[in-house]
Design a protein around this motif. Structure first.
Motif, short mmCIF file in Angstrom:
data_model
loop_
_atom_site.label_atom_id
_atom_site.label_comp_id
_atom_site.label_asym_id
_atom_site.label_seq_id
_atom_site.Cartn_x
_atom_site.Cartn_y
_atom_site.Cartn_z
N ILE A 104 92.13 102.79 20.30
CA ILE A 104 91.93 101.54 19.57
C ILE A 104 90.46 101.16 19.51
O ILE A 104 89.93 100.78 18.45
CB ILE A 104 92.78 100.40 20.18
CG1 ILE A 104 94.26 100.66 19.90
CG2 ILE A 104 92.36 99.04 19.65
CD1 ILE A 104 95.20 99.72 20.63
N ASP A 105 89.75 101.30 20.65
CA ASP A 105 88.31 100.98 20.66
C ASP A 105 87.53 101.92 19.76
O ASP A 105 86.61 101.49 19.05
CB ASP A 105 87.76 101.04 22.08
CG ASP A 105 88.18 99.84 22.92
OD1 ASP A 105 88.69 98.86 22.34
OD2 ASP A 105 87.99 99.89 24.15
N THR A 106 87.90 103.20 19.76
CA THR A 106 87.22 104.16 18.89
C THR A 106 87.47 103.83 17.42
O THR A 106 86.54 103.85 16.60
CB THR A 106 87.72 105.60 19.19
OG1 THR A 106 87.46 105.89 20.56
CG2 THR A 106 87.02 106.62 18.32
N PHE A 107 88.71 103.49 17.10
CA PHE A 107 89.05 103.12 15.73
C PHE A 107 88.27 101.88 15.30
O PHE A 107 87.75 101.81 14.17
CB PHE A 107 90.56 102.88 15.61
CG PHE A 107 91.02 102.57 14.23
CD1 PHE A 107 91.03 103.56 13.25
CD2 PHE A 107 91.43 101.29 13.89
CE1 PHE A 107 91.45 103.27 11.96
CE2 PHE A 107 91.85 101.00 12.61
CZ PHE A 107 91.86 102.00 11.63
N ARG A 108 88.14 100.91 16.19
CA ARG A 108 87.37 99.70 15.87
C ARG A 108 85.91 100.03 15.61
O ARG A 108 85.30 99.50 14.68
CB ARG A 108 87.46 98.70 17.02
CG ARG A 108 88.69 97.89 17.03
CD ARG A 108 88.55 96.80 18.06
NE ARG A 108 89.85 96.21 18.32
CZ ARG A 108 90.20 95.66 19.46
NH1 ARG A 108 89.36 95.64 20.47
NH2 ARG A 108 91.39 95.14 19.62
N LEU A 109 85.34 100.90 16.43
CA LEU A 109 83.94 101.28 16.25
C LEU A 109 83.73 101.99 14.92
O LEU A 109 82.73 101.75 14.23
CB LEU A 109 83.48 102.17 17.40
CG LEU A 109 83.24 101.48 18.74
CD1 LEU A 109 82.95 102.52 19.81
CD2 LEU A 109 82.10 100.49 18.64
N LEU A 110 84.67 102.85 14.57
CA LEU A 110 84.55 103.57 13.29
C LEU A 110 84.71 102.62 12.10
O LEU A 110 84.06 102.81 11.08
CB LEU A 110 85.60 104.68 13.21
CG LEU A 110 85.39 105.85 14.16
CD1 LEU A 110 86.57 106.81 14.08
CD2 LEU A 110 84.09 106.56 13.85
N GLU A 112 83.79 99.49 12.03
CA GLU A 112 82.65 98.60 11.95
C GLU A 112 81.45 99.26 11.28
O GLU A 112 80.54 98.59 10.84
CB GLU A 112 82.24 98.12 13.35
CG GLU A 112 83.25 97.16 13.95
CD GLU A 112 82.89 96.79 15.37
OE1 GLU A 112 81.86 97.26 15.88
OE2 GLU A 112 83.65 96.01 15.97
N ARG A 113 81.46 100.55 11.18
CA ARG A 113 80.31 101.27 10.58
C ARG A 113 80.37 101.25 9.10
O ARG A 113 81.00 101.14 8.28
CB ARG A 113 80.30 102.70 11.07
CG ARG A 113 79.87 102.75 12.50
CD ARG A 113 79.77 104.17 12.94
NE ARG A 113 79.16 104.15 14.28
CZ ARG A 113 78.58 105.17 14.80
NH1 ARG A 113 78.51 106.30 14.17
NH2 ARG A 113 78.07 105.10 15.99
#
Length: 113
Positions: A104-110, A112-113
């Protein structure tokens, strides 16, 4: 039911004590991860709820396992095996929750870019 029944298979006390130590240490790490995750400065969102539920369920399994192992009846192989299965299931469930949190955190970071 008596611990000294002839038809009951017993495990060694030393072996059970080692298992209690392992369960306690892994449970501490699980609770520590949950505490660290809860104190993360990144705001929580509704998408974090499934992860929290999965981790909490895994911790409950681990706690139940520790509670069983702390009873003298856990010297019986049947009780010991049940506690061991609960513990392993708890570790798998907690690990799945941690993995879900990372996804979930990785998906959020992706996103946001």
């Amino acid at each position: 039911m008596n611990l000294n029944d002839d038809d009951e298979h017993l495990i060694e006390t030393l072996f059970r004590n080692g298992t209690i130590t392992v369960v306690g240490v892994v449970l501490s790490f699980s609770l520590g991860f949950l505490t660290q995750w809860a104190s993360n400065p990144i705001p929580w969102r509704l998408t974090d709820l499934p992860t929290l539920v999965v981790i909490a369920i895994g911790i409950v399994f681990q706690l139940r396992s520790l509670a069983l192992l702390l009873q003298t009846s856990s010297l019986k192989k049947v009780v010991y095996d049940k506690a061991s299965r609960l513990f392993l299931n708890g570790v798998i469930i907690t690990g799945s929750g941690v993995f879900l949190a990372i996804l979930i955190d990785t998906f959020r970071l992706l996103m946001e870019r």
